[in-house]
Every structure is written in structure tokens, then in C-alpha cells.
Motif scaffolding. Structure first.
Motif, PDB file in Angstrom:
ATOM      1  N   GLY A  30       0.814  -1.209   0.000  1.00  0.00           N
ATOM      2  CA  GLY A  30       0.000   0.000   0.000  1.00  0.00           C
ATOM      3  C   GLY A  30       0.844   1.254   0.000  1.00  0.00           C
ATOM      4  O   GLY A  30       0.564   2.219  -0.720  1.00  0.00           O
ATOM      5  N   ARG A  31       1.906   1.263   0.800  1.00  0.00           N
ATOM      6  CA  ARG A  31       2.794   2.431   0.847  1.00  0.00           C
ATOM      7  C   ARG A  31       3.555   2.593  -0.464  1.00  0.00           C
ATOM      8  O   ARG A  31       3.813   3.709  -0.911  1.00  0.00           O
ATOM      9  N   ALA A  32       3.932   1.469  -1.069  1.00  0.00           N
ATOM     10  CA  ALA A  32       4.639   1.536  -2.350  1.00  0.00           C
ATOM     11  C   ALA A  32       3.743   2.135  -3.427  1.00  0.00           C
ATOM     12  O   ALA A  32       4.184   2.971  -4.230  1.00  0.00           O
ATOM     13  N   LEU A  33       2.493   1.719  -3.462  1.00  0.00           N
ATOM     14  CA  LEU A  33       1.558   2.248  -4.451  1.00  0.00           C
ATOM     15  C   LEU A  33       1.275   3.721  -4.219  1.00  0.00           C
ATOM     16  O   LEU A  33       1.119   4.496  -5.166  1.00  0.00           O
ATOM     17  N   ALA A  34       1.225   4.123  -2.960  1.00  0.00           N
ATOM     18  CA  ALA A  34       0.886   5.509  -2.651  1.00  0.00           C
ATOM     19  C   ALA A  34       2.079   6.446  -2.760  1.00  0.00           C
ATOM     20  O   ALA A  34       1.924   7.602  -3.146  1.00  0.00           O
ATOM     21  N   HIS A  35       3.292   5.965  -2.451  1.00  0.00           N
ATOM     22  CA  HIS A  35       4.433   6.879  -2.339  1.00  0.00           C
ATOM     23  C   HIS A  35       5.694   6.461  -3.094  1.00  0.00           C
ATOM     24  O   HIS A  35       6.627   7.258  -3.199  1.00  0.00           O
ATOM     25  N   ALA A  40       8.655   2.503   0.192  1.00  0.00           N
ATOM     26  CA  ALA A  40       8.444   1.067   0.341  1.00  0.00           C
ATOM     27  C   ALA A  40       9.619   0.408   1.060  1.00  0.00           C
ATOM     28  O   ALA A  40       9.428  -0.415   1.970  1.00  0.00           O
ATOM     29  N   VAL A  41      10.842   0.755   0.670  1.00  0.00           N
ATOM     30  CA  VAL A  41      12.024   0.161   1.294  1.00  0.00           C
ATOM     31  C   VAL A  41      12.134   0.584   2.756  1.00  0.00           C
ATOM     32  O   VAL A  41      12.405  -0.239   3.640  1.00  0.00           O
ATOM     33  N   ALA A  42      11.898   1.880   3.023  1.00  0.00           N
ATOM     34  CA  ALA A  42      11.955   2.361   4.407  1.00  0.00           C
ATOM     35  C   ALA A  42      10.882   1.698   5.255  1.00  0.00           C
ATOM     36  O   ALA A  42      11.108   1.372   6.431  1.00  0.00           O
ATOM     37  N   THR A  43       9.704   1.479   4.670  1.00  0.00           N
ATOM     38  CA  THR A  43       8.629   0.816   5.397  1.00  0.00           C
ATOM     39  C   THR A  43       8.996  -0.629   5.718  1.00  0.00           C
ATOM     40  O   THR A  43       8.720  -1.133   6.812  1.00  0.00           O
ATOM     41  N   ALA A  44       9.613  -1.316   4.755  1.00  0.00           N
ATOM     42  CA  ALA A  44      10.049  -2.696   4.985  1.00  0.00           C
ATOM     43  C   ALA A  44      11.071  -2.765   6.120  1.00  0.00           C
ATOM     44  O   ALA A  44      11.014  -3.662   6.974  1.00  0.00           O
ATOM     45  N   LEU A  45      11.997  -1.813   6.147  1.00  0.00           N
ATOM     46  CA  LEU A  45      12.980  -1.767   7.226  1.00  0.00           C
ATOM     47  C   LEU A  45      12.292  -1.553   8.573  1.00  0.00           C
ATOM     48  O   LEU A  45      12.625  -2.195   9.570  1.00  0.00           O
ATOM     49  N   GLY A  46      11.332  -0.633   8.590  1.00  0.00           N
ATOM     50  CA  GLY A  46      10.595  -0.388   9.819  1.00  0.00           C
ATOM     51  C   GLY A  46       9.812  -1.605  10.270  1.00  0.00           C
ATOM     52  O   GLY A  46       9.742  -1.916  11.471  1.00  0.00           O
ATOM     53  N   ASN A  47       9.225  -2.314   9.319  1.00  0.00           N
ATOM     54  CA  ASN A  47       8.444  -3.505   9.642  1.00  0.00           C
ATOM     55  C   ASN A  47       9.279  -4.563  10.353  1.00  0.00           C
ATOM     56  O   ASN A  47       8.851  -5.141  11.362  1.00  0.00           O
ATOM     57  N   VAL A  48      10.447  -4.832   9.813  1.00  0.00           N
ATOM     58  CA  VAL A  48      11.278  -5.874  10.431  1.00  0.00           C
ATOM     59  C   VAL A  48      11.825  -5.412  11.776  1.00  0.00           C
ATOM     60  O   VAL A  48      12.005  -6.217  12.695  1.00  0.00           O
ATOM     61  N   ASP A 169       9.649  -8.670   2.053  1.00  0.00           N
ATOM     62  CA  ASP A 169       8.921  -7.404   2.107  1.00  0.00           C
ATOM     63  C   ASP A 169       9.501  -6.395   1.125  1.00  0.00           C
ATOM     64  O   ASP A 169       8.767  -5.653   0.459  1.00  0.00           O
ATOM     65  N   THR A 170      10.836  -6.358   1.036  1.00  0.00           N
ATOM     66  CA  THR A 170      11.482  -5.437   0.107  1.00  0.00           C
ATOM     67  C   THR A 170      11.126  -5.794  -1.335  1.00  0.00           C
ATOM     68  O   THR A 170      10.842  -4.906  -2.150  1.00  0.00           O
ATOM     69  N   LEU A 171      11.126  -7.092  -1.645  1.00  0.00           N
ATOM     70  CA  LEU A 171      10.770  -7.516  -3.000  1.00  0.00           C
ATOM     71  C   LEU A 171       9.326  -7.159  -3.331  1.00  0.00           C
ATOM     72  O   LEU A 171       9.024  -6.689  -4.435  1.00  0.00           O
ATOM     73  N   TRP A 172       8.408  -7.369  -2.358  1.00  0.00           N
ATOM     74  CA  TRP A 172       7.017  -6.983  -2.568  1.00  0.00           C
ATOM     75  C   TRP A 172       6.910  -5.475  -2.826  1.00  0.00           C
ATOM     76  O   TRP A 172       6.195  -5.030  -3.727  1.00  0.00           O
ATOM     77  N   GLY A 173       7.631  -4.705  -2.021  1.00  0.00           N
ATOM     78  CA  GLY A 173       7.581  -3.252  -2.166  1.00  0.00           C
ATOM     79  C   GLY A 173       8.137  -2.773  -3.491  1.00  0.00           C
ATOM     80  O   GLY A 173       7.553  -1.904  -4.146  1.00  0.00           O
ATOM     81  N   LEU A 174       9.268  -3.339  -3.907  1.00  0.00           N
ATOM     82  CA  LEU A 174       9.875  -2.940  -5.172  1.00  0.00           C
ATOM     83  C   LEU A 174       9.001  -3.334  -6.354  1.00  0.00           C
ATOM     84  O   LEU A 174       8.897  -2.606  -7.343  1.00  0.00           O
ATOM     85  N   THR A 175       8.360  -4.506  -6.243  1.00  0.00           N
ATOM     86  CA  THR A 175       7.466  -4.943  -7.314  1.00  0.00           C
ATOM     87  C   THR A 175       6.268  -4.014  -7.434  1.00  0.00           C
ATOM     88  O   THR A 175       5.886  -3.589  -8.539  1.00  0.00           O
TER      89      THR A 175
END
Length: 215
Positions: A30-35, A40-48, A169-175
């Protein structure tokens, strides 16, 4: 301290759980699509990072309290759900501010913005019901109590799903970001995809709110 067979078994179990998209994955998408990619990468880092805080909580005994107490579990779940809805509403409201020219340039932006994005991801990670249940119920099963140093074993084992989650998560975000870039040939279409990202987060928040305990 932790045998190789236990690590491999826990890695296999972690992979089975992580490959099924949950709140963290959908939030990153969702963050990748919006921003875009950077967010997306920063969000993935935060998630882990947030997920590893759950590992720490389980290692010192707090995680079991959250798992056993329906009231505490409900509070954690609803807090995460409410925050997801809030972020989704904000993304939808600001969808018109997305510009195609910004996608190609993708400026770095202020450092505080990156930190805030990481913290957003961390909050979602630490309030993720899927993560709470997994680390509280599954992680302790792979600890060798006879070997001692149980908290240290949990902290070490916890790095396994964290590493797997960071990669996936990073791969999902980049995709998702790549798909967003493909759509970004006009401001109108970019606005639509930004709105879709917002709706994704709102829907995810509502899903988390109504999802029951695993037990």
C-alpha cells in the motif's frame, strides 16, 4: 548454542508463514503504491524492526502475556488496525498531490521523512497480530531449554524470520513500486493508483480489526 537443525527447521516454518501475505506485506504494498520505491524500502525496514521488538518482548516474557491475555491482545490489535486506517485515509486524501514528474526524479526528501516512514513501519510491525501469535506461540518451541541461555537463543532464532521478512517485504515493495511507475504516465492515473494504495491500507486495517485470535 542453537543447533543447526533447529535453525533450519525454524527457517522452514518461518518461510511458510511469511510467504502468505499478511498485514506487514500488504502495508508495504500500500505504501509503495501511494508513495513509491523509497517509502516502500523504508517501510520494509521499519516492519522488520518492529517485528524484532516482538522477538525481544517474547524473549523477556512480555510476549506470552500478550498471547494469553485477551484484553491486551485486543488492545494491540485494535491499535494497529486504527493506525492502518489512519494512514490509508491520509494516502487517499493526498492522492491528488502525486505527480508523474516526481516519480522519475524521486527526490531524496528530508531525513525526518525517512525516519517517520521507518517508525510507521515499525509500529505496524510491532502491532501485527500475525507476528504476535507467531513469535509468542511458535518461537519458544524451537528453543533448547537444556542448553540454557533461553532469552539469547530466542534473540538469535528471531533473526531468521526477520532476515527472511526483510528480503520478501522489500521484494514486494519494489514490485509494487515498479507497477506504480508503469502507471505513472499521467497525473490522473497516478492519482488513481495512490488512491488504490490508500484503500488497500484502509481495507487491511479493517481486516486486522475483525480478525480473531489464532486459537
Amino acid at each position: 548454542m542453537v543447533s543447526t537443525d533447529r535453525v533450519l527447521a525454524f527457517a522452514a516454518m518461518s518461510l511458510l508463514v511469511i510467504v502468505i501475505p499478511g498485514p506487514s506485506v500488504l502495508f508495504v504494498i500500500g505504501r509503495a503504491l501511494a508513495h513509491g520505491r523509497r517509502t516502500a524500502v523504508a517501510t520494509a525496514l521499519g516492519n522488520v524492526f518492529g517485528s524484532y521488538l516482538l522477538v525481544v518482548a517474547v524473549a523477556i516474557g512480555i510476549g506470552s502475556l500478550v498471547e494469553r491475555s485477551a484484553a491486551v491482545y485486543l488492545t494491540v490489535k485494535l491499535a494497529g488496525a486504527a493506525y492502518l486506517v489512519l494512514l490509508g485515509v491520509q494516502a487517499f486524501r493526498h492522492r491528488g498531490e502525486l505527480k508523474a514528474s516526481a516519480i522519475t526524479a524521486e527526490p531524496a526528501g528530508p531525513a525526518r521523512g525517512d525516519l517517520r516512514t521507518v517508525l510507521d513501519g515499525a509500529l505496524v510491525g510491532v502491532t501485527n497480530p500475525k507476528g504476535v501469535v507467531f513469535f509468542a506461540a511458535v518461537l519458544p518451541q524451537f528453543v533448547n531449554h537444556a542448553a540454557g541461555h533461553v532469552p539469547a537463543q530466542m534473540l538469535l532464532l528471531g533473526l531468521v524470520p526477520i532476515t527472511i521478512g526483510l528480503v520478501t517485504d522489500t521484494l514486494w515493495g519494489l514490485t509494487a513500486s515498479a507497477a506504480r511507475t508503469w502507471f505513472a504516465r499521467s497525473d490522473r492515473r497516478l492519482s488513481l493508483i495512490g488512491g488504490a494504495g490508500g484503500f488497500t491500507m484502509i481495507g487491511l486495517g479493517l481486516t486486522v480489526a475483525v480478525t480473531g485470535r489464532a486459537d
